[in-house]
Design a protein around this motif. Sequence first.
Motif, PDB file in Angstrom:
ATOM      1  N   ALA A 134       0.833  -1.212   0.000  1.00  0.00           N
ATOM      2  CA  ALA A 134       0.000   0.000   0.000  1.00  0.00           C
ATOM      3  C   ALA A 134       0.864   1.257   0.000  1.00  0.00           C
ATOM      4  CB  ALA A 134      -0.941  -0.015   1.200  1.00  0.00           C
ATOM      5  N   GLN A 135       1.916   1.258   0.804  1.00  0.00           N
ATOM      6  CA  GLN A 135       2.825   2.411   0.842  1.00  0.00           C
ATOM      7  C   GLN A 135       3.480   2.636  -0.516  1.00  0.00           C
ATOM      8  OE1 GLN A 135       5.446   1.278   4.050  1.00  0.00           O
ATOM      9  NE2 GLN A 135       4.253   2.389   5.583  1.00  0.00           N
ATOM     10  N   ALA A 136       3.839   1.564  -1.189  1.00  0.00           N
ATOM     11  CA  ALA A 136       4.520   1.665  -2.483  1.00  0.00           C
ATOM     12  C   ALA A 136       3.657   2.334  -3.548  1.00  0.00           C
ATOM     13  CB  ALA A 136       4.960   0.290  -2.961  1.00  0.00           C
ATOM     14  N   VAL A 137       2.344   2.218  -3.416  1.00  0.00           N
ATOM     15  CA  VAL A 137       1.435   2.815  -4.404  1.00  0.00           C
ATOM     16  C   VAL A 137       0.641   3.988  -3.833  1.00  0.00           C
ATOM     17  CG1 VAL A 137       1.285   0.753  -5.850  1.00  0.00           C
ATOM     18  CG2 VAL A 137      -0.332   1.038  -3.955  1.00  0.00           C
ATOM     19  N   ASP A 138       1.086   4.492  -2.679  1.00  0.00           N
ATOM     20  CA  ASP A 138       0.454   5.656  -2.035  1.00  0.00           C
ATOM     21  C   ASP A 138      -1.034   5.462  -1.763  1.00  0.00           C
ATOM     22  OD1 ASP A 138       2.852   7.169  -1.953  1.00  0.00           O
ATOM     23  OD2 ASP A 138       2.568   7.736  -4.050  1.00  0.00           O
ATOM     24  N   GLU A 139      -1.367   4.288  -1.236  1.00  0.00           N
ATOM     25  CA  GLU A 139      -2.745   3.981  -0.864  1.00  0.00           C
ATOM     26  C   GLU A 139      -2.800   3.707   0.635  1.00  0.00           C
ATOM     27  OE1 GLU A 139      -5.533   3.956  -2.585  1.00  0.00           O
ATOM     28  OE2 GLU A 139      -4.939   3.828  -4.691  1.00  0.00           O
ATOM     29  N   LYS A 140      -3.998   3.852   1.227  1.00  0.00           N
ATOM     30  CA  LYS A 140      -4.164   3.545   2.655  1.00  0.00           C
ATOM     31  C   LYS A 140      -4.045   2.055   2.907  1.00  0.00           C
ATOM     32  CE  LYS A 140      -6.906   7.522   3.930  1.00  0.00           C
ATOM     33  NZ  LYS A 140      -8.106   8.043   4.531  1.00  0.00           N
ATOM     34  N   SER A 141      -4.613   1.253   1.987  1.00  0.00           N
ATOM     35  CA  SER A 141      -4.537  -0.197   2.137  1.00  0.00           C
ATOM     36  C   SER A 141      -4.801  -0.853   0.794  1.00  0.00           C
ATOM     37  CB  SER A 141      -5.555  -0.695   3.167  1.00  0.00           C
ATOM     38  OG  SER A 141      -6.879  -0.444   2.717  1.00  0.00           O
ATOM     39  N   VAL A 142      -4.299  -2.087   0.667  1.00  0.00           N
ATOM     40  CA  VAL A 142      -4.593  -2.923  -0.492  1.00  0.00           C
ATOM     41  C   VAL A 142      -4.940  -4.309   0.020  1.00  0.00           C
ATOM     42  CG1 VAL A 142      -3.128  -1.661  -2.131  1.00  0.00           C
ATOM     43  CG2 VAL A 142      -2.183  -3.613  -0.893  1.00  0.00           C
ATOM     44  N   ALA A 143      -5.740  -5.020  -0.746  1.00  0.00           N
ATOM     45  CA  ALA A 143      -6.117  -6.393  -0.395  1.00  0.00           C
ATOM     46  C   ALA A 143      -6.082  -7.230  -1.663  1.00  0.00           C
ATOM     47  CB  ALA A 143      -7.513  -6.420   0.213  1.00  0.00           C
ATOM     48  N   MET A 144      -5.790  -8.505  -1.499  1.00  0.00           N
ATOM     49  CA  MET A 144      -5.790  -9.417  -2.635  1.00  0.00           C
ATOM     50  C   MET A 144      -7.211  -9.505  -3.197  1.00  0.00           C
ATOM     51  SD  MET A 144      -2.685 -10.376  -2.912  1.00  0.00           S
ATOM     52  CE  MET A 144      -2.961 -11.638  -4.141  1.00  0.00           C
ATOM     53  N   ILE A 145      -7.326  -9.567  -4.520  1.00  0.00           N
ATOM     54  CA  ILE A 145      -8.653  -9.765  -5.100  1.00  0.00           C
ATOM     55  C   ILE A 145      -9.027 -11.231  -4.950  1.00  0.00           C
ATOM     56  CG2 ILE A 145      -8.426  -7.848  -6.735  1.00  0.00           C
ATOM     57  CD1 ILE A 145      -8.084  -9.979  -8.957  1.00  0.00           C
ATOM     58  N   LYS A 146     -10.305 -11.511  -5.036  1.00  0.00           N
ATOM     59  CA  LYS A 146     -10.773 -12.894  -4.967  1.00  0.00           C
ATOM     60  C   LYS A 146     -10.398 -13.612  -6.261  1.00  0.00           C
ATOM     61  CE  LYS A 146     -14.745 -12.017  -1.941  1.00  0.00           C
ATOM     62  NZ  LYS A 146     -14.309 -10.733  -1.452  1.00  0.00           N
ATOM     63  N   GLU A 147     -10.120 -14.903  -6.140  1.00  0.00           N
ATOM     64  CA  GLU A 147      -9.694 -15.688  -7.301  1.00  0.00           C
ATOM     65  C   GLU A 147     -10.698 -15.609  -8.443  1.00  0.00           C
ATOM     66  OE1 GLU A 147      -8.401 -20.235  -8.422  1.00  0.00           O
ATOM     67  OE2 GLU A 147      -8.130 -19.574  -6.358  1.00  0.00           O
ATOM     68  N   LYS A 148     -11.999 -15.597  -8.120  1.00  0.00           N
ATOM     69  CA  LYS A 148     -13.026 -15.560  -9.168  1.00  0.00           C
ATOM     70  C   LYS A 148     -13.025 -14.223  -9.927  1.00  0.00           C
ATOM     71  CE  LYS A 148     -16.755 -14.036  -6.150  1.00  0.00           C
ATOM     72  NZ  LYS A 148     -18.038 -14.286  -5.575  1.00  0.00           N
ATOM     73  N   GLU A 149     -12.406 -13.193  -9.357  1.00  0.00           N
ATOM     74  CA  GLU A 149     -12.329 -11.884 -10.012  1.00  0.00           C
ATOM     75  C   GLU A 149     -11.125 -11.771 -10.949  1.00  0.00           C
ATOM     76  OE1 GLU A 149     -12.205  -9.017  -6.835  1.00  0.00           O
ATOM     77  OE2 GLU A 149     -14.132  -9.652  -6.033  1.00  0.00           O
ATOM     78  N   LEU A 150     -10.172 -12.692 -10.815  1.00  0.00           N
ATOM     79  CA  LEU A 150      -8.913 -12.585 -11.552  1.00  0.00           C
ATOM     80  C   LEU A 150      -9.111 -12.643 -13.068  1.00  0.00           C
ATOM     81  CD1 LEU A 150      -5.837 -12.305 -11.278  1.00  0.00           C
ATOM     82  CD2 LEU A 150      -5.705 -14.800 -11.268  1.00  0.00           C
ATOM     83  N   PHE A 151      -9.780 -13.671 -13.561  1.00  0.00           N
ATOM     84  CA  PHE A 151      -9.934 -13.816 -15.008  1.00  0.00           C
ATOM     85  C   PHE A 151     -10.720 -12.663 -15.640  1.00  0.00           C
ATOM     86  CE2 PHE A 151     -11.895 -15.367 -18.913  1.00  0.00           C
ATOM     87  CZ  PHE A 151     -10.753 -15.706 -19.622  1.00  0.00           C
ATOM     88  N   PRO A 152     -11.885 -12.286 -15.096  1.00  0.00           N
ATOM     89  CA  PRO A 152     -12.615 -11.167 -15.719  1.00  0.00           C
ATOM     90  C   PRO A 152     -11.814  -9.859 -15.733  1.00  0.00           C
ATOM     91  CG  PRO A 152     -14.021 -12.314 -14.150  1.00  0.00           C
ATOM     92  CD  PRO A 152     -12.641 -12.876 -13.987  1.00  0.00           C
ATOM     93  N   LEU A 153     -10.988  -9.655 -14.714  1.00  0.00           N
ATOM     94  CA  LEU A 153     -10.220  -8.414 -14.613  1.00  0.00           C
ATOM     95  C   LEU A 153      -8.978  -8.423 -15.496  1.00  0.00           C
ATOM     96  CD1 LEU A 153      -9.890  -5.678 -13.081  1.00  0.00           C
ATOM     97  CD2 LEU A 153      -8.488  -6.935 -11.431  1.00  0.00           C
TER      98      LEU A 153
END
Length: 159
Positions: A77-96
């Motif tokens: 999150a610090q590396a991209v200047d965001e407050k927080s980041v979370a892993m996306i769900k596996e089912k979201e990976l292909f559509p994205l």
Amino acid sequence: MAKVTKTNVMRILTQLKIPYTIHQYLGDDVRSGADVAEKMGVSPTQMFKTLVTQAKSGEHYVFMVPVQFELDLKKAAQAVDEKSVAMIKEKELFPLTGYVHGGCSPIGMKKEFQTVLDESALEYSSILFSAGKKGYSVQLAPDILENILPLKIADIIFK
């Protein structure tokens, strides 16, 4: 080596006239990225996995870390200047991204995302990462990624 099926990643690198080396493994007897590195005969610190996250802001980010380490979400999150980041769900990976779990590459996603490469990659003249299909990896110099992706280098792993 068995016949190599050309992936979108390979097509993009070829089109950009970027030299790369293909590595592949056969079989389903791998459980982790470290197993894949062993099958390909490289150090697990030289083989990188591609992780996709979503920030609290809604933006998506891609992080590349050695297969034997975990992404430190606070550092990420610090590396991209965001407050927080979370892993996306596996089912979201292909559509994205257009990629499946275990075959996700930072190159050739449906949309280009800010990508952060762990600084440990700079210890190597070349690194390996998914070629966009399970069982296939490409090997190239980490600095070449800067010519292909919106890339940042940072310390993003748990130590």
